[in-house]
Design a protein around this motif. Sequence first.
Motif, PDB file in Angstrom:
ATOM      1  N   LEU A 328      28.988 -19.998  67.488  1.00 40.86           N
ATOM      2  CA  LEU A 328      29.412 -18.811  66.742  1.00 40.86           C
ATOM      3  C   LEU A 328      28.396 -17.709  67.032  1.00 40.86           C
ATOM      4  O   LEU A 328      27.227 -17.832  66.656  1.00 40.86           O
ATOM      5  CB  LEU A 328      29.467 -19.090  65.240  1.00 40.86           C
ATOM      6  CG  LEU A 328      30.353 -20.254  64.792  1.00 40.86           C
ATOM      7  CD1 LEU A 328      30.322 -20.384  63.260  1.00 40.86           C
ATOM      8  CD2 LEU A 328      31.776 -20.095  65.272  1.00 40.86           C
ATOM      9  N   TYR A 330      27.269 -14.894  65.967  1.00 37.61           N
ATOM     10  CA  TYR A 330      27.005 -13.882  64.934  1.00 37.61           C
ATOM     11  C   TYR A 330      25.504 -13.760  64.685  1.00 37.61           C
ATOM     12  O   TYR A 330      25.023 -13.948  63.555  1.00 37.61           O
ATOM     13  CB  TYR A 330      27.748 -14.239  63.646  1.00 37.61           C
ATOM     14  CG  TYR A 330      29.215 -14.557  63.848  1.00 37.61           C
ATOM     15  CD1 TYR A 330      30.013 -13.746  64.660  1.00 37.61           C
ATOM     16  CD2 TYR A 330      29.800 -15.667  63.248  1.00 37.61           C
ATOM     17  CE1 TYR A 330      31.358 -14.028  64.847  1.00 37.61           C
ATOM     18  CE2 TYR A 330      31.140 -15.947  63.431  1.00 37.61           C
ATOM     19  CZ  TYR A 330      31.916 -15.134  64.235  1.00 37.61           C
ATOM     20  OH  TYR A 330      33.247 -15.413  64.430  1.00 37.61           O
ATOM     21  N   GLU A 334      28.692  -9.513  62.096  1.00 33.25           N
ATOM     22  CA  GLU A 334      29.880  -9.294  62.905  1.00 33.25           C
ATOM     23  C   GLU A 334      30.749  -8.193  62.320  1.00 33.25           C
ATOM     24  O   GLU A 334      30.733  -7.957  61.103  1.00 33.25           O
ATOM     25  CB  GLU A 334      30.693 -10.591  63.019  1.00 33.25           C
ATOM     26  CG  GLU A 334      31.800 -10.541  64.057  1.00 33.25           C
ATOM     27  CD  GLU A 334      31.311 -10.177  65.455  1.00 33.25           C
ATOM     28  OE1 GLU A 334      30.760  -9.064  65.632  1.00 33.25           O
ATOM     29  OE2 GLU A 334      31.468 -11.013  66.371  1.00 33.25           O
ATOM     30  N   HIS A 338      35.649  -9.755  60.862  1.00 28.90           N
ATOM     31  CA  HIS A 338      35.078 -10.285  59.630  1.00 28.90           C
ATOM     32  C   HIS A 338      34.384  -9.248  58.749  1.00 28.90           C
ATOM     33  O   HIS A 338      34.295  -9.440  57.528  1.00 28.90           O
ATOM     34  CB  HIS A 338      34.080 -11.408  59.965  1.00 28.90           C
ATOM     35  CG  HIS A 338      34.662 -12.501  60.800  1.00 28.90           C
ATOM     36  ND1 HIS A 338      35.801 -13.179  60.440  1.00 28.90           N
ATOM     37  CD2 HIS A 338      34.267 -13.024  61.998  1.00 28.90           C
ATOM     38  CE1 HIS A 338      36.087 -14.076  61.365  1.00 28.90           C
ATOM     39  NE2 HIS A 338      35.170 -13.996  62.328  1.00 28.90           N
ATOM     40  N   ASP A 340      31.180  -8.694  58.355  1.00 30.38           N
ATOM     41  CA  ASP A 340      30.223  -9.533  57.639  1.00 30.38           C
ATOM     42  C   ASP A 340      28.833  -9.328  58.241  1.00 30.38           C
ATOM     43  O   ASP A 340      28.468  -9.951  59.236  1.00 30.38           O
ATOM     44  CB  ASP A 340      30.652 -10.996  57.742  1.00 30.38           C
ATOM     45  CG  ASP A 340      29.803 -11.928  56.886  1.00 30.38           C
ATOM     46  OD1 ASP A 340      28.806 -11.458  56.297  1.00 30.38           O
ATOM     47  OD2 ASP A 340      30.139 -13.123  56.809  1.00 30.38           O
ATOM     48  N   ALA A 343      26.570 -12.592  58.270  1.00 29.39           N
ATOM     49  CA  ALA A 343      26.886 -13.762  59.091  1.00 29.39           C
ATOM     50  C   ALA A 343      25.797 -13.985  60.137  1.00 29.39           C
ATOM     51  O   ALA A 343      25.218 -13.051  60.678  1.00 29.39           O
ATOM     52  CB  ALA A 343      28.236 -13.581  59.783  1.00 29.39           C
ATOM     53  N   ASP A 373      39.531 -13.072  68.729  1.00 29.67           N
ATOM     54  CA  ASP A 373      39.704 -12.562  67.366  1.00 29.67           C
ATOM     55  C   ASP A 373      40.030 -11.074  67.391  1.00 29.67           C
ATOM     56  O   ASP A 373      40.896 -10.586  66.646  1.00 29.67           O
ATOM     57  CB  ASP A 373      38.429 -12.782  66.546  1.00 29.67           C
ATOM     58  CG  ASP A 373      38.297 -14.203  66.016  1.00 29.67           C
ATOM     59  OD1 ASP A 373      39.267 -14.977  66.123  1.00 29.67           O
ATOM     60  OD2 ASP A 373      37.217 -14.534  65.485  1.00 29.67           O
ATOM     61  N   ARG A 469      37.670 -20.773  64.816  1.00 31.81           N
ATOM     62  CA  ARG A 469      38.058 -20.122  63.565  1.00 31.81           C
ATOM     63  C   ARG A 469      37.834 -21.052  62.373  1.00 31.81           C
ATOM     64  O   ARG A 469      37.377 -20.612  61.306  1.00 31.81           O
ATOM     65  CB  ARG A 469      39.526 -19.693  63.623  1.00 31.81           C
ATOM     66  CG  ARG A 469      39.834 -18.574  64.631  1.00 31.81           C
ATOM     67  CD  ARG A 469      39.102 -17.300  64.281  1.00 31.81           C
ATOM     68  NE  ARG A 469      39.415 -16.780  62.971  1.00 31.81           N
ATOM     69  CZ  ARG A 469      40.416 -15.908  62.702  1.00 31.81           C
ATOM     70  NH1 ARG A 469      41.181 -15.482  63.698  1.00 31.81           N
ATOM     71  NH2 ARG A 469      40.618 -15.484  61.490  1.00 31.81           N
ATOM     72  N   TYR A 472      34.061 -21.175  61.505  1.00 29.75           N
ATOM     73  CA  TYR A 472      33.601 -20.011  60.754  1.00 29.75           C
ATOM     74  C   TYR A 472      34.087 -20.087  59.311  1.00 29.75           C
ATOM     75  O   TYR A 472      33.312 -19.813  58.372  1.00 29.75           O
ATOM     76  CB  TYR A 472      34.094 -18.713  61.394  1.00 29.75           C
ATOM     77  CG  TYR A 472      33.779 -17.495  60.532  1.00 29.75           C
ATOM     78  CD1 TYR A 472      32.481 -17.020  60.440  1.00 29.75           C
ATOM     79  CD2 TYR A 472      34.772 -16.875  59.776  1.00 29.75           C
ATOM     80  CE1 TYR A 472      32.176 -15.928  59.631  1.00 29.75           C
ATOM     81  CE2 TYR A 472      34.477 -15.789  58.961  1.00 29.75           C
ATOM     82  CZ  TYR A 472      33.174 -15.324  58.898  1.00 29.75           C
ATOM     83  OH  TYR A 472      32.877 -14.268  58.091  1.00 29.75           O
ATOM     84  N   ALA A 473      35.335 -20.467  59.093  1.00 30.13           N
ATOM     85  CA  ALA A 473      35.871 -20.557  57.723  1.00 30.13           C
ATOM     86  C   ALA A 473      35.073 -21.537  56.887  1.00 30.13           C
ATOM     87  O   ALA A 473      34.819 -21.321  55.703  1.00 30.13           O
ATOM     88  CB  ALA A 473      37.351 -20.934  57.768  1.00 30.13           C
ATOM     89  N   LYS A 476      31.138 -19.924  56.639  1.00 29.92           N
ATOM     90  CA  LYS A 476      30.850 -18.506  56.408  1.00 29.92           C
ATOM     91  C   LYS A 476      29.985 -18.249  55.181  1.00 29.92           C
ATOM     92  O   LYS A 476      29.305 -17.216  55.123  1.00 29.92           O
ATOM     93  CB  LYS A 476      32.143 -17.714  56.306  1.00 29.92           C
ATOM     94  CG  LYS A 476      33.012 -18.036  55.110  1.00 29.92           C
ATOM     95  CD  LYS A 476      34.268 -17.173  55.133  1.00 29.92           C
ATOM     96  CE  LYS A 476      35.154 -17.465  53.941  1.00 29.92           C
ATOM     97  NZ  LYS A 476      36.368 -16.596  53.955  1.00 29.92           N
ATOM     98  N   ASP A 477      29.987 -19.167  54.237  1.00 26.12           N
ATOM     99  CA  ASP A 477      29.144 -18.958  53.055  1.00 26.12           C
ATOM    100  C   ASP A 477      27.748 -19.520  53.230  1.00 26.12           C
ATOM    101  O   ASP A 477      26.910 -19.382  52.327  1.00 26.12           O
ATOM    102  CB  ASP A 477      29.811 -19.609  51.830  1.00 26.12           C
ATOM    103  CG  ASP A 477      31.112 -18.922  51.440  1.00 26.12           C
ATOM    104  OD1 ASP A 477      31.208 -17.698  51.666  1.00 26.12           O
ATOM    105  OD2 ASP A 477      32.015 -19.610  50.946  1.00 26.12           O
TER     106      ASP A 477
END
Length: 479
Positions: A328, A330, A334, A338, A340, A343, A373, A469, A472-473, A476-477
């Motif tokens: 990923l 990031y 990003e 997103h 974000d 990230a 994306d 994807r 990341y989901a 992401k937190d």
Amino acid sequence: MYLGLDLGTSGLKAVVMDGAQAVQASAVAPLSVQRPHPGWCEQNPADWLGATEAVMAELGAQVDLGAVEAIGLSGQMHGATLVDAAGDVLRPCMLWNDTRSHAEAAAMDADPIWRAITGNIVFPGFTAPKVAWVRTHAPEIFARIDTVLLPKDYLRLWLTGAAVSDMSDASGTAWLDVGARDWSDDLLAASGLSRDRMPLLVEGSDPAGRLRDALADRWGLRRGVVVAGGAGDNAAAGIGVGAVASGQGFISLGTSGVLFAASDAYRPDPASAVHMFCHALPGMWHQMGVILSCTDALNWYAGLVGADAAGLTAGLGPLQAPGAPLFLPYLGGERTPHNDAAARGALLGLGHATDRAAGTRAVLEGVCFAFRDCLDALRDTGTRIDSLIAVGGGSRSDYWLEALATALDLPIDLAAGGDVGGAFGAARLAQMAKTGQGATLAGRPAIARTIPPRRDLVAAFHTGHARYRAAYAALKDTI
């Protein structure tokens, strides 16, 4: 002849082209960035002037600069260059990838007026939240601001003495009414600023001043050479590759990554995190999906494993299906899709069999999936892309280009005659400003070759993107 100057993040590039748009000379001067704190990224504007002196000396050794009829400017967008009444810089320029103002950006974006007027999310990298950060954290500097300039426009101030910007670069400040192509007095007032602290606005293909006599004499140019409005780096690259009509686009593999689509209408969709900006020509706009770490991600990995980035990609052999390692990219937040700033990157699925080559492929694939994306976000807005030309340093890797073509399921063209990016587009804008001609001077360059998708691997890259994807989901937190 016509001179194009492209003020990038890692260097200032210059090209001189003749009236038939054949490049006669080129030069590059490196630039470095400073990261004094996490999330900060700055440059000293004095370094931009030194780089300009260096490239002009190198160009002067290659061609007779006395034949230059106009100069065009391109540059990294969003940077906050704060200048006082004497023309002195008040602090280092906060660059496009500086995310310290994420709280200020979120507060602005929470007010619907910003998206309604600009047609964009207020990203932390944009200029307005950076100035808001200065207003809060360095009020003594904010009080001394006479003019807020973007990086290439500070260079223009030094070249001409005029504080001027163009519509494309101004679109990335979050103070421009992008549909109306003018500063928004309401948004400036919300930032504690006013129109008289902003540069004048011109179209990128219009004259925006004349070179100062002292510089003309020092560099061997004729006095009174016109300096064009120019463009932000991506709009300038769009001019360089001839992406000036709907359906035309390019993919830029630079420090950051851009998927660019020209548009003949203003069609904003801020919720998608797709950028909607003015193009460098009157009556034209463009959309962009933007990722913050492109070649930056490969360079990071090269430093991690103690290798040369070009060498890492050169030794990969034929394109392979995505493997177990998943990256990923990031590293500094990003943008599309997103939005974000918090990230961070991740390298997942490592095993005993993961070697340096597998890690390299994972990094390249991760950037490809980030571009996918962007393509999906652009398509969700109703944008079509019929053709793509690759520009930027990463386009020198055939492996990466084939992976990108396969991940996007689109052929990618390479222009004949070398790089046709920002500096070349700036030179084209100089020619337009001098001759009064417009888009007719921004035709598509000759194509040297086309990289098609690997039909046997499209499904595997589609599956790899789905894994990306999902990762990341799930993370992401925590990243």
